[in-house]
Motif scaffolding. Structure first.
Motif, mmCIF file in Angstrom:
data_model
loop_
_atom_site.group_PDB
_atom_site.id
_atom_site.type_symbol
_atom_site.label_atom_id
_atom_site.label_comp_id
_atom_site.label_asym_id
_atom_site.label_seq_id
_atom_site.Cartn_x
_atom_site.Cartn_y
_atom_site.Cartn_z
ATOM 1 N N PRO A 198 0.813 -1.221 0.000
ATOM 2 C CA PRO A 198 0.000 0.000 0.000
ATOM 3 C C PRO A 198 0.846 1.270 0.000
ATOM 4 C CG PRO A 198 -0.940 -1.607 1.506
ATOM 5 C CD PRO A 198 0.374 -2.177 1.055
ATOM 6 N N LYS A 199 1.975 1.252 0.712
ATOM 7 C CA LYS A 199 2.830 2.436 0.748
ATOM 8 C C LYS A 199 3.423 2.703 -0.641
ATOM 9 C CE LYS A 199 5.490 3.016 4.327
ATOM 10 N NZ LYS A 199 6.612 2.902 5.305
ATOM 11 N N PHE A 200 3.912 1.665 -1.311
ATOM 12 C CA PHE A 200 4.473 1.816 -2.655
ATOM 13 C C PHE A 200 3.398 2.319 -3.615
ATOM 14 C CE2 PHE A 200 5.604 0.473 -6.882
ATOM 15 C CZ PHE A 200 6.973 0.621 -6.962
ATOM 16 N N LEU A 201 2.196 1.745 -3.537
ATOM 17 C CA LEU A 201 1.106 2.156 -4.418
ATOM 18 C C LEU A 201 0.742 3.618 -4.184
ATOM 19 C CD1 LEU A 201 -1.102 1.563 -6.480
ATOM 20 C CD2 LEU A 201 -2.503 0.647 -4.628
ATOM 21 N N GLY A 202 0.754 4.046 -2.918
ATOM 22 C CA GLY A 202 0.458 5.447 -2.626
ATOM 23 C C GLY A 202 1.445 6.394 -3.275
ATOM 24 N N TRP A 203 2.720 6.025 -3.252
ATOM 25 C CA TRP A 203 3.730 6.859 -3.917
ATOM 26 C C TRP A 203 3.570 6.809 -5.433
ATOM 27 C CZ3 TRP A 203 7.842 4.107 -0.509
ATOM 28 C CH2 TRP A 203 7.885 4.709 0.759
ATOM 29 N N LEU A 204 3.300 5.614 -5.962
ATOM 30 C CA LEU A 204 3.195 5.437 -7.414
ATOM 31 C C LEU A 204 2.080 6.286 -8.003
ATOM 32 C CD1 LEU A 204 4.097 3.737 -9.970
ATOM 33 C CD2 LEU A 204 2.242 2.167 -9.346
ATOM 34 N N ARG A 205 0.918 6.278 -7.367
ATOM 35 C CA ARG A 205 -0.230 6.988 -7.940
ATOM 36 C C ARG A 205 -0.065 8.502 -7.869
ATOM 37 N NH1 ARG A 205 -4.090 4.969 -3.128
ATOM 38 N NH2 ARG A 205 -3.651 6.626 -1.618
ATOM 39 N N GLN A 206 0.923 8.972 -7.107
ATOM 40 C CA GLN A 206 1.193 10.402 -7.049
ATOM 41 C C GLN A 206 2.188 10.850 -8.116
ATOM 42 O OE1 GLN A 206 2.485 11.282 -3.044
ATOM 43 N NE2 GLN A 206 0.622 10.444 -2.131
ATOM 44 N N GLN A 210 -3.277 -8.150 -0.626
ATOM 45 C CA GLN A 210 -3.751 -9.082 0.387
ATOM 46 C C GLN A 210 -2.677 -9.401 1.417
ATOM 47 O OE1 GLN A 210 -7.048 -10.172 0.359
ATOM 48 N NE2 GLN A 210 -7.246 -8.716 -1.326
ATOM 49 N N GLY A 211 -3.137 -9.778 2.618
ATOM 50 C CA GLY A 211 -2.228 -10.215 3.682
ATOM 51 C C GLY A 211 -2.572 -9.533 4.992
ATOM 52 N N SER A 212 -2.530 -10.308 6.080
ATOM 53 C CA SER A 212 -2.861 -9.751 7.385
ATOM 54 C C SER A 212 -1.662 -9.050 8.013
ATOM 55 C CB SER A 212 -3.369 -10.854 8.317
ATOM 56 O OG SER A 212 -2.424 -11.925 8.405
ATOM 57 N N LYS A 213 -0.503 -9.708 8.014
ATOM 58 C CA LYS A 213 0.692 -9.101 8.578
ATOM 59 C C LYS A 213 1.408 -8.214 7.564
ATOM 60 C CE LYS A 213 1.576 -12.807 11.904
ATOM 61 N NZ LYS A 213 2.568 -13.825 12.377
ATOM 62 N N LEU A 214 1.410 -8.635 6.316
ATOM 63 C CA LEU A 214 2.039 -7.862 5.245
ATOM 64 C C LEU A 214 1.116 -7.887 4.039
ATOM 65 C CD1 LEU A 214 4.418 -6.366 3.893
ATOM 66 C CD2 LEU A 214 5.302 -8.609 3.222
ATOM 67 N N ALA A 215 0.542 -6.753 3.708
ATOM 68 C CA ALA A 215 -0.331 -6.654 2.541
ATOM 69 C C ALA A 215 0.513 -6.291 1.328
ATOM 70 C CB ALA A 215 -1.409 -5.607 2.764
ATOM 71 N N TYR A 216 0.452 -7.141 0.301
ATOM 72 C CA TYR A 216 1.128 -6.825 -0.953
ATOM 73 C C TYR A 216 0.484 -7.632 -2.059
ATOM 74 C CZ TYR A 216 4.252 -11.018 -0.726
ATOM 75 O OH TYR A 216 4.769 -12.288 -0.678
ATOM 76 N N GLY A 217 0.839 -7.323 -3.300
ATOM 77 C CA GLY A 217 0.220 -8.028 -4.406
ATOM 78 C C GLY A 217 0.770 -7.578 -5.739
ATOM 79 N N VAL A 218 0.010 -7.868 -6.791
ATOM 80 C CA VAL A 218 0.422 -7.556 -8.160
ATOM 81 C C VAL A 218 -0.382 -6.371 -8.677
ATOM 82 C CG1 VAL A 218 1.224 -9.873 -8.714
ATOM 83 C CG2 VAL A 218 -1.188 -9.308 -9.045
ATOM 84 N N LEU A 219 0.210 -5.657 -9.621
ATOM 85 C CA LEU A 219 -0.396 -4.449 -10.172
ATOM 86 C C LEU A 219 -0.111 -4.404 -11.663
ATOM 87 C CD1 LEU A 219 -1.865 -1.817 -9.064
ATOM 88 C CD2 LEU A 219 0.366 -0.708 -9.290
ATOM 89 N N LEU A 220 -1.078 -3.923 -12.426
ATOM 90 C CA LEU A 220 -0.953 -3.809 -13.873
ATOM 91 C C LEU A 220 -1.189 -2.359 -14.272
ATOM 92 C CD1 LEU A 220 -0.513 -5.709 -16.338
ATOM 93 C CD2 LEU A 220 -2.997 -5.897 -16.510
#
Length: 368
Positions: free
Chosen positions: A100-108, A127-137
């Motif tokens: 989520p942190k990376f995505l927040g920077w990317l969309r800016q 997805q993820g309880s302790k670490l949320a991460y995933g794929v993006l297109l």
């Protein structure tokens, strides 16, 4: 219907389940691409002309990059990755380990807001309880538009999913997919690949890109070849300087393609590694742990933290080569394709490899 006793009755059929419940049962989430409009990320509109725009595409540039979820120097690394992605002039960008942190920077990023549609702009697919991460297109809006976007949940202990975009072409569909296969289990990867191939089997022209987590010569390669997927980046060299499994260089990141029997097929023309240079010029005396196995090797304090909660660093073993402080523990992989029309579908007098006038005007890609 009236019975002999005079009672009227009606046979009620079972009502169909709502679409979203059927999707949930199949492990499917239907998504929409998001575009930035007046500072807000909104759903990309449908346009009947999208198929015509996509059909003018003569060349396709695909980049796949595992951006590394680690918080070590994360903002500095993300900034370096953004510059690499912007300079790549890719039509399709497939990212793995997006937090989520990376995505927040990317969309800016201005280049993202101006030029790209995102499969997720707020992190609901991470997805993820302790670490949320995933794929993006990411799709370049001047090259590709429209179509369906689906997220298939895979059998996994690591919340792994397959992200698929189906885009309309003239007389065909272009299917773009990205995945991050299971890291620590070959049996899981094979089960995931079998499911992935079921989801992709109907594609006319298909690109599958991502962190496959298997090296050259693995049984997973055989499964993909049997499904007529071509490894278009087999000459790229190692894409991870030090793998989590054994600390050796490995080629884990790939771009694969299958053309089916439709009107179009893909011809790979170029492959290049991205992010191989250090993002600073200091001596790389140690690197952060990216796996539990690496963490067991020991740790040492560092004064170079640029992000909070930076994990402990791992000292080099005697005789171990120093690693560059690149933007990720993986390299990105760029692959160029020509989208070629099969002879039986070529209009009389047309050149299947000649870019259209609109493409020549864009002049986005260097000559191959």
């Amino acid at each position: 219907m009236t019975s002999e006793e005079g009672f009227e009755s009606q046979v009620l059929g079972q009502e169909a389940l709502p679409q979203y419940l059927e999707d949930q049962a199949q492990g499917l989430s239907r998504l929409s691409f998001r575009i930035c409009s007046e500072g807000r990320w909104v759903q990309a509109p449908d346009n009947p002309a999208d198929a015509e725009l996509n059909a003018t595409l003569a060349r396709l540039r695909v980049v796949t990059y595992n951006v590394w979820f680690c918080e070590y120097r994360q903002k500095m690394r993300a900034a370096a990755i953004f510059r690499i992605l912007e300079a790549s002039e890719a039509d399709v960008i497939c990212l793995q380990e997006v937090t989520p942190k990376f995505l927040g920077w990317l969309r800016q990023e201005p280049f993202v807001q101006e030029h790209f549609a995102l499969s997720d702009a707020v992190g609901t697919t991470l997805q993820g309880s302790k670490l949320a991460y995933g794929v993006l297109l990411l799709l370049r809006r001047s090259s590709l538009r429209g179509g369906e976007l689906r997220l298939w949940h895979l059998p996994s202990r690591m919340n792994r999913s397959l992200l698929v975009a189906d885009l309309p072409l003239a007389q065909a569909r272009l299917r773009l997919a990205t995945v991050h296969l299971e890291s620590d289990s070959r049996a899981s990867r094979i089960a995931q690949l079998r499911q992935i191939l079921q989801h992709l089997e109907k594609g006319d022209v298909t690109v599958l890109a991502g962190d496959m987590n298997f090296a050259d010569g693995a049984p997973e390669e055989v499964l993909l070849r049997q499904a007529e997927f071509r490894d278009c980046t087999e000459k790229s060299g190692c894409t991870m300087p030090r793998s989590d499994a054994d600390g050796r260089p490995a080629r884990l990141d790939r771009v694969l393609a299958a053309s089916g029997a439709g009107a179009w097929h893909l011809v790979p023309t170029r492959v290049e590694l991205l992010g191989t240079e250090p993002i600073d010029r200091g001596e790389a005396a140690s690197m952060p742990a990216s796996s539990p196995a690496a963490a067991r090797r020991g740790s040492s304090p560092s004064s170079e933290a640029t992000d909070p909660e930076m994990p402990a660093l791992i000292p080099l073993l005697p005789g171990e080569p120093a690693l560059s402080r690149g933007p990720s523990d993986h390299y990105g992989v760029l692959c160029d394709f020509e989208l070629v029309q099969r002879k039986e579908h070529i209009p009389a007098g047309a050149d299947p490899r000649r870019p259209t006038a609109s493409q020549a005007q864009k002049a986005r890609l260097d000559p191959l």
